[in-house]
Design a protein around this motif. Sequence first.
Motif, PDB file in Angstrom:
ATOM      1  N   LYS A  36       0.929  -1.144  -0.200  1.00 37.65           N
ATOM      2  CA  LYS A  36       0.038  -0.001  -0.116  1.00 37.65           C
ATOM      3  C   LYS A  36       0.910   1.288  -0.044  1.00 37.65           C
ATOM      4  O   LYS A  36       1.957   1.348   0.318  1.00 37.65           O
ATOM      5  N   VAL A  60     -10.177  -1.990  -3.720  1.00 37.96           N
ATOM      6  CA  VAL A  60     -11.189  -2.678  -2.924  1.00 37.96           C
ATOM      7  C   VAL A  60     -10.114  -3.174  -1.679  1.00 37.96           C
ATOM      8  O   VAL A  60      -9.195  -3.795  -1.936  1.00 37.96           O
ATOM      9  N   LYS A  61     -10.795  -3.160  -0.518  1.00 38.75           N
ATOM     10  CA  LYS A  61      -9.903  -3.701   0.775  1.00 38.75           C
ATOM     11  C   LYS A  61      -9.654  -5.128   0.659  1.00 38.75           C
ATOM     12  O   LYS A  61     -10.424  -5.820   0.280  1.00 38.75           O
ATOM     13  N   SER A  62      -8.406  -5.350   1.005  1.00 40.23           N
ATOM     14  CA  SER A  62      -8.005  -6.774   0.932  1.00 40.23           C
ATOM     15  C   SER A  62      -6.923  -7.042   1.925  1.00 40.23           C
ATOM     16  O   SER A  62      -6.233  -6.262   2.397  1.00 40.23           O
ATOM     17  N   ARG A  64      -3.487  -8.115   3.807  1.00 42.88           N
ATOM     18  CA  ARG A  64      -2.076  -7.715   3.564  1.00 42.88           C
ATOM     19  C   ARG A  64      -1.269  -8.560   2.721  1.00 42.88           C
ATOM     20  O   ARG A  64      -0.578  -7.855   2.010  1.00 42.88           O
ATOM     21  N   CYS A  71      -5.489  -7.459  -7.151  1.00 40.50           N
ATOM     22  CA  CYS A  71      -6.085  -6.368  -6.578  1.00 40.50           C
ATOM     23  C   CYS A  71      -7.091  -5.689  -7.371  1.00 40.50           C
ATOM     24  O   CYS A  71      -6.773  -5.271  -8.646  1.00 40.50           O
ATOM     25  N   ASP A  74     -12.058  -0.342  -6.557  1.00 45.97           N
ATOM     26  CA  ASP A  74     -13.394  -0.013  -6.114  1.00 45.97           C
ATOM     27  C   ASP A  74     -14.319   0.727  -7.036  1.00 45.97           C
ATOM     28  O   ASP A  74     -14.146   1.903  -7.020  1.00 45.97           O
TER      29      ASP A  74
END
Length: 238
Positions: A36, A60-62, A64, A71, A74
């Motif tokens: 990130k 989109v949150k994923s 670690r 990935c 969003d």
Amino acid sequence: MKVAIMQPYFLPYLGYISLIKHSDLFILFDPVQFIKHGWIERNRILKQNEGWLYVQVPLVKSPRETLIKDCFIDNSQNWKNKILSQLEIYKKKAPYYYKTLKVINQIFEEDYNDIVSLNKNSLEKICDYLGFYKDLPVFSKMNLEIEKPTAPDEWALNICKKLPVNGNLHYINPIGGIDFFERDKYKANNIDISFQKMELPHYDQKRESFESGLSIIDLMMFNSPEEINDMLDKFELI
């Protein structure tokens, strides 16, 4: 044959585009962990007055440990319009605003689910605008079986060893990796290795202070394709 292997960056800076231009094969490397706040989903442009700001694609949150190839964008957020709005700061002062905006709109015409697809298409369209179209293969889709690396600098080595090449193979990496790679490993496999040291030139950004190392979009706003190509050619291989 000159080969470069890089993670797929979003609208990257001059040196990245120079590597694409001066390689015969440029591979977008995506089977490693996404970090990130790097350059995969964002880059820098000029701020309204002084300084710079990020243009960014929301992901989109994923977990670690998610790989770059996994990935996803969003698309519930209106990120394309936000970026176009951020680029309006160039409208009154950048001579190539409308030509650059045309390229961005061509990129944004398509729908994307994942960041790798967006970055691949963006890079190919930017290179096409600059006059040296390149097809940029994505490693995870190449069906290339390689040996499992035992050290970080062996990813590129093991990929190069499996490429169908007739003649000499020359791997090129940005100068930042000069202390990271063991040249002897490459030499033992008859692979030349060099490191590209870019000259990052100043150009007229229509303001007092110059911001260096911004996205290629900033260069496109203020310079013609011919001028940018001259900048892309100014480097030293070490």
